[in-house]
Scaffold this motif. Structure first.
Motif, PDB file in Angstrom:
ATOM      1  N   PRO A 146       0.835  -1.202   0.000  1.00  0.00           N
ATOM      2  CA  PRO A 146       0.000   0.000   0.000  1.00  0.00           C
ATOM      3  C   PRO A 146       0.875   1.259   0.000  1.00  0.00           C
ATOM      4  N   GLU A 147       0.388   2.322  -0.630  1.00  0.00           N
ATOM      5  CA  GLU A 147       1.141   3.582  -0.651  1.00  0.00           C
ATOM      6  C   GLU A 147       0.733   4.452   0.543  1.00  0.00           C
ATOM      7  N   VAL A 148       1.690   5.052   1.207  1.00  0.00           N
ATOM      8  CA  VAL A 148       1.405   6.034   2.269  1.00  0.00           C
ATOM      9  C   VAL A 148       1.830   7.395   1.723  1.00  0.00           C
ATOM     10  N   GLU A 149       0.843   8.258   1.456  1.00  0.00           N
ATOM     11  CA  GLU A 149       1.192   9.561   0.873  1.00  0.00           C
ATOM     12  C   GLU A 149       1.706  10.501   1.966  1.00  0.00           C
ATOM     13  N   GLN A 150       2.224  11.625   1.545  1.00  0.00           N
ATOM     14  CA  GLN A 150       2.590  12.680   2.498  1.00  0.00           C
ATOM     15  C   GLN A 150       1.298  13.387   2.928  1.00  0.00           C
ATOM     16  N   PRO A 151       1.252  13.955   4.133  1.00  0.00           N
ATOM     17  CA  PRO A 151       0.028  14.621   4.605  1.00  0.00           C
ATOM     18  C   PRO A 151      -0.440  15.725   3.653  1.00  0.00           C
ATOM     19  N   ILE A 152      -1.766  15.785   3.453  1.00  0.00           N
ATOM     20  CA  ILE A 152      -2.335  16.908   2.669  1.00  0.00           C
ATOM     21  C   ILE A 152      -3.461  17.531   3.469  1.00  0.00           C
ATOM     22  N   HIS A 153      -3.765  18.788   3.123  1.00  0.00           N
ATOM     23  CA  HIS A 153      -4.876  19.446   3.807  1.00  0.00           C
ATOM     24  C   HIS A 153      -6.194  18.930   3.234  1.00  0.00           C
ATOM     25  N   LEU A 154      -7.210  18.901   4.075  1.00  0.00           N
ATOM     26  CA  LEU A 154      -8.531  18.390   3.701  1.00  0.00           C
ATOM     27  C   LEU A 154      -9.015  18.987   2.386  1.00  0.00           C
ATOM     28  N   ASN A 155      -8.823  20.312   2.201  1.00  0.00           N
ATOM     29  CA  ASN A 155      -9.310  20.961   0.954  1.00  0.00           C
ATOM     30  C   ASN A 155      -8.662  20.346  -0.289  1.00  0.00           C
ATOM     31  N   LYS A 156      -7.401  19.933  -0.150  1.00  0.00           N
ATOM     32  CA  LYS A 156      -6.692  19.334  -1.310  1.00  0.00           C
ATOM     33  C   LYS A 156      -7.332  17.995  -1.653  1.00  0.00           C
ATOM     34  N   LEU A 157      -7.826  17.300  -0.607  1.00  0.00           N
ATOM     35  CA  LEU A 157      -8.428  15.980  -0.863  1.00  0.00           C
ATOM     36  C   LEU A 157      -9.658  16.131  -1.751  1.00  0.00           C
ATOM     37  N   MET A 158     -10.343  17.273  -1.633  1.00  0.00           N
ATOM     38  CA  MET A 158     -11.597  17.455  -2.402  1.00  0.00           C
ATOM     39  C   MET A 158     -11.335  17.481  -3.900  1.00  0.00           C
ATOM     40  N   GLN A 159     -10.066  17.671  -4.264  1.00  0.00           N
ATOM     41  CA  GLN A 159      -9.753  17.705  -5.711  1.00  0.00           C
ATOM     42  C   GLN A 159      -9.597  16.296  -6.289  1.00  0.00           C
ATOM     43  N   ARG A 160      -9.585  15.290  -5.349  1.00  0.00           N
ATOM     44  CA  ARG A 160      -9.429  13.903  -5.835  1.00  0.00           C
ATOM     45  C   ARG A 160     -10.816  13.342  -6.143  1.00  0.00           C
ATOM     46  N   ASN A 161     -11.101  13.089  -7.401  1.00  0.00           N
ATOM     47  CA  ASN A 161     -12.463  12.635  -7.700  1.00  0.00           C
ATOM     48  C   ASN A 161     -12.555  11.290  -8.381  1.00  0.00           C
ATOM     49  N   ASN A 162     -11.439  10.599  -8.530  1.00  0.00           N
ATOM     50  CA  ASN A 162     -11.466   9.360  -9.309  1.00  0.00           C
ATOM     51  C   ASN A 162     -11.942   8.174  -8.461  1.00  0.00           C
ATOM     52  N   PHE A 163     -13.179   8.309  -7.909  1.00  0.00           N
ATOM     53  CA  PHE A 163     -13.732   7.241  -7.063  1.00  0.00           C
ATOM     54  C   PHE A 163     -15.172   6.950  -7.481  1.00  0.00           C
ATOM     55  N   ASP A 164     -15.583   5.676  -7.304  1.00  0.00           N
ATOM     56  CA  ASP A 164     -16.990   5.325  -7.557  1.00  0.00           C
ATOM     57  C   ASP A 164     -17.829   5.645  -6.330  1.00  0.00           C
ATOM     58  N   LEU A 165     -17.200   5.633  -5.163  1.00  0.00           N
ATOM     59  CA  LEU A 165     -17.948   5.818  -3.909  1.00  0.00           C
ATOM     60  C   LEU A 165     -17.076   6.577  -2.910  1.00  0.00           C
ATOM     61  N   LYS A 166     -17.632   7.656  -2.349  1.00  0.00           N
ATOM     62  CA  LYS A 166     -16.893   8.454  -1.357  1.00  0.00           C
ATOM     63  C   LYS A 166     -17.699   8.461  -0.063  1.00  0.00           C
ATOM     64  N   ILE A 167     -17.067   7.972   1.009  1.00  0.00           N
ATOM     65  CA  ILE A 167     -17.763   7.817   2.291  1.00  0.00           C
ATOM     66  C   ILE A 167     -17.014   8.601   3.375  1.00  0.00           C
ATOM     67  N   ILE A 168     -17.767   9.290   4.240  1.00  0.00           N
ATOM     68  CA  ILE A 168     -17.129   9.904   5.402  1.00  0.00           C
ATOM     69  C   ILE A 168     -17.820   9.373   6.653  1.00  0.00           C
ATOM     70  N   ALA A 169     -17.073   8.835   7.556  1.00  0.00           N
ATOM     71  CA  ALA A 169     -17.643   8.298   8.808  1.00  0.00           C
ATOM     72  C   ALA A 169     -17.839   9.475   9.742  1.00  0.00           C
ATOM     73  N   HIS A 170     -19.083   9.628  10.234  1.00  0.00           N
ATOM     74  CA  HIS A 170     -19.381  10.778  11.102  1.00  0.00           C
ATOM     75  C   HIS A 170     -20.254  10.313  12.268  1.00  0.00           C
ATOM     76  N   GLU A 171     -19.770  10.591  13.470  1.00  0.00           N
ATOM     77  CA  GLU A 171     -20.433  10.050  14.658  1.00  0.00           C
ATOM     78  C   GLU A 171     -21.776  10.720  14.926  1.00  0.00           C
ATOM     79  N   LYS A 172     -22.057  11.829  14.258  1.00  0.00           N
ATOM     80  CA  LYS A 172     -23.307  12.536  14.550  1.00  0.00           C
ATOM     81  C   LYS A 172     -24.439  12.117  13.605  1.00  0.00           C
TER      82      LYS A 172
END
Ligand code: SAH
Length: 245
Positions: A146-172
């Motif tokens: 598995p690849e371990v990337e260098q840390p990125i800010h949350l906003n940068k993650l939003m630019q990654r869209n090459n997924f069929d399914l995007k899930i965020i686990a939220h306790e609320k």
């Protein structure tokens, strides 16, 4: 056939023509601890799905040279490519997540910096994380690292869209379970899962995730630690989607 348990890891860059040259801790372990000699046969994996049966040809100066005798392509991987975006938890927890989620079959780790992460950028020991992933890959008989990337800010993650399914686990969340979301996405292959830090994601961050197509899901009524949520949700996703295939 999965990689044998006692296989050794080489970075792909150490393979030239039919020879593999190891000079790191792996070489030291083979030569000085296991006391392997020229002529003996060992198995080496490159983390890209190749299993090399090799004959040791030289062990001088703590450098191990081995000739490739045969190559096996092995795909002991899940059909689901799961990327785990994890807001960096306190020291040690991140490394636990790497180890356990590598065993489970996670394909990529993206350390996240969010509003409430207790740590600053570059806070992960990238080298150590890679070593933990290598060790967990070998132990779990995977042949892909598995690849371990260098840390990125949350906003940068939003630019990654090459997924069929995007899930965020939220306790609320109490009106949508991870099982419900997965049952509506049986054919998903490229999945990303986001997990928050000890302090959780802020409501603004949850909104940003939603606007980027992430589905908030509950992992149950109990409040889980970051590492428990990451490991549990990864196992549920990989097991559910793999069973459907
Ligand atoms: N600070 C929050 C808890 C954060 S737990 C609070 O006090 O309530 C850390 C992360 O684990 C969360 O951001 C979420 O991603 C995940 N998590 C923990 N428990 C969860 C649950 N029951 N359902 C969904 N996600 C959960």
């Amino acid at each position: 056939m999965p990689a044998p348990y006692d296989s050794f890891y080489t970075p792909p860059s150490q393979i030239q023509n039919d020879f593999i040259t190891l000079s790191d801790k792996e070489a030291h372990h083979i030569i000085n601890v296991l006391r392997k000699k020229s002529g003996e046969i060992i198995t080496i994996i490159d983390g890209l799905g190749h299993i090399y049966k090799c004959e040791i040809t030289n062990t001088q100066n703590n450098i191990l040279k081995a000739k490739i005798i045969s190559t096996l392509e092995e795909n002991n991987e899940s059909n689901t490519e799961l990327t785990l975006a994890i807001a960096i938890p306190k020291k040690g927890k991140f490394e636990l997540i790497i180890e356990k989620c590598t065993e489970l079959g996670v394909k990529k780790f993206i350390p996240l910096l969010s509003e409430r992460t207790q740590v600053k950028a570059k806070s992960i020991n990238h080298n150590r994380c890679k070593k933990i992933a290598i060790s967990a890959m070998k132990q779990s008989l995977r042949s892909f690292l598995p690849e371990v990337e260098q840390p990125i800010h949350l906003n940068k993650l939003m630019q990654r869209n090459n997924f069929d399914l995007k899930i965020i686990a939220h306790e609320k969340i109490n009106d949508n379970t991870i099982h419900k979301t997965l049952s509506n996405a049986k054919t998903a292959r490229k999945v990303i899962l986001a997990i928050g830090p000890e302090g959780g994601f802020s409501e603004e961050e949850i909104l940003v995730f939603k606007q980027s197509g992430y589905t908030p899901v509950s992992l149950g009524k109990r409040r889980l630690r970051t590492e428990t949520a990451a490991i549990t949700a990864s196992a549920i996703i990989l097991d559910t989607l793999e069973t459907n295939q």
